[in-house]
Scaffold this active site. Sequence first.
Site, PDB file in Angstrom:
ATOM      1  CG  ASP A  19      69.520  57.913  73.677  1.00 46.98           C
ATOM      2  OD1 ASP A  19      69.467  58.116  72.460  1.00 46.98           O
ATOM      3  OD2 ASP A  19      68.590  58.218  74.451  1.00 46.98           O
ATOM      4  CG  ASP A  57      68.015  62.329  75.195  1.00 46.34           C
ATOM      5  OD1 ASP A  57      66.935  62.275  74.567  1.00 46.34           O
ATOM      6  OD2 ASP A  57      68.079  62.589  76.412  1.00 46.34           O
ATOM      7  CG  HIS A  59      66.989  67.090  75.906  1.00 46.97           C
ATOM      8  ND1 HIS A  59      65.864  66.604  75.273  1.00 46.97           N
ATOM      9  CD2 HIS A  59      67.384  66.106  76.758  1.00 46.97           C
ATOM     10  CE1 HIS A  59      65.612  65.379  75.728  1.00 46.97           C
ATOM     11  NE2 HIS A  59      66.521  65.054  76.620  1.00 46.97           N
ATOM     12  CG  HIS A  63      63.945  69.257  77.015  1.00 41.49           C
ATOM     13  ND1 HIS A  63      63.496  68.078  77.560  1.00 41.49           N
ATOM     14  CD2 HIS A  63      63.435  69.318  75.762  1.00 41.49           C
ATOM     15  CE1 HIS A  63      62.753  67.449  76.656  1.00 41.49           C
ATOM     16  NE2 HIS A  63      62.703  68.170  75.566  1.00 41.49           N
ATOM     17  CG  HIS A  92      69.692  64.395  80.262  1.00 39.73           C
ATOM     18  ND1 HIS A  92      68.541  64.750  80.928  1.00 39.73           N
ATOM     19  CD2 HIS A  92      69.287  63.761  79.136  1.00 39.73           C
ATOM     20  CE1 HIS A  92      67.487  64.339  80.242  1.00 39.73           C
ATOM     21  NE2 HIS A  92      67.916  63.742  79.139  1.00 39.73           N
ATOM     22  CE  LYS A 117      66.339  58.790  71.913  1.00 35.06           C
ATOM     23  NZ  LYS A 117      66.228  59.215  73.311  1.00 35.06           N
ATOM     24  CB  CYS A 162      65.921  55.620  75.283  1.00 34.14           C
ATOM     25  SG  CYS A 162      65.645  57.252  76.025  1.00 34.14           S
TER      26      CYS A 162
HETATM   27 ZN   LIG Z   1      66.695  63.223  77.599  1.00 34.38          ZN
END
Ligand SMILES: [Zn+2]
Length: 219
Positions: A19, A57, A59, A63, A92, A117, A162
């Site tokens: 990330d 990451d 989304h 989310h 984010h 993810k 993470c």
């Molecule tokens: Zn996130």
Amino acid sequence: MTANGPATFGDNDVLIVVDIQNDFCPGGALAVPRGDEVVPIVNRLAARFRNVVLTQDWHPRGHASFASSHPGKRPFETMTVAYGPQVLWPDHCVQDTPGAAFHRSLQVPHAGLIIRKGTDRTIDSYSAFYENDRTTPTGLVGYLRERGLSRVFLAGLAFDFCVRYSAEDARREGFAVFVIEDACRGIDVEGSVAATRSSLDALGVPCIATLEFAADSGA
Ligand SMILES: [Zn+2]
């Protein structure tokens, strides 16, 4: 060299870069303090691995991990959702926005896989291996096993979320795991950095430093 640390990286080793995205760096929506400092460290480190995986990451809008998706909730509050407690975050890493892009100075052109993810609107995903319901796999275990990658090295953001969850899952799946701590930065919410160190220690995941293998890698 540490007793159980690697002197060099070989065909069975993989670096997972977690990330390193604009929203997690200073100026981003969910900035990890000094998060951008890891970029040159990771660039140098990754150049010494044949196998590199990047995580991102990623989304959808609205989310479930966003505080803005829950009326009356604020970022960094914890809320109970279907799979248990979930920290709520500022919006984010929304798919295909500049905040979700990798840091512009991240240079890992030979990365063989980018694993995205948090793409399910209803489930967050800290770990690169399993979503936060702890049962939905991302497919990364299969990828590593099929390619014969047995030692996992982790770097990136954030150390106490993470990176931590990815390291724990990798260990539970039976991989040898090392966290390269100077190539990580943490958020440190309510003692989460200390909790991460003790959890990794209990699982037998060493936190090592790039210097521990810089001298003998030959790279
Ligand atoms: Zn996130």
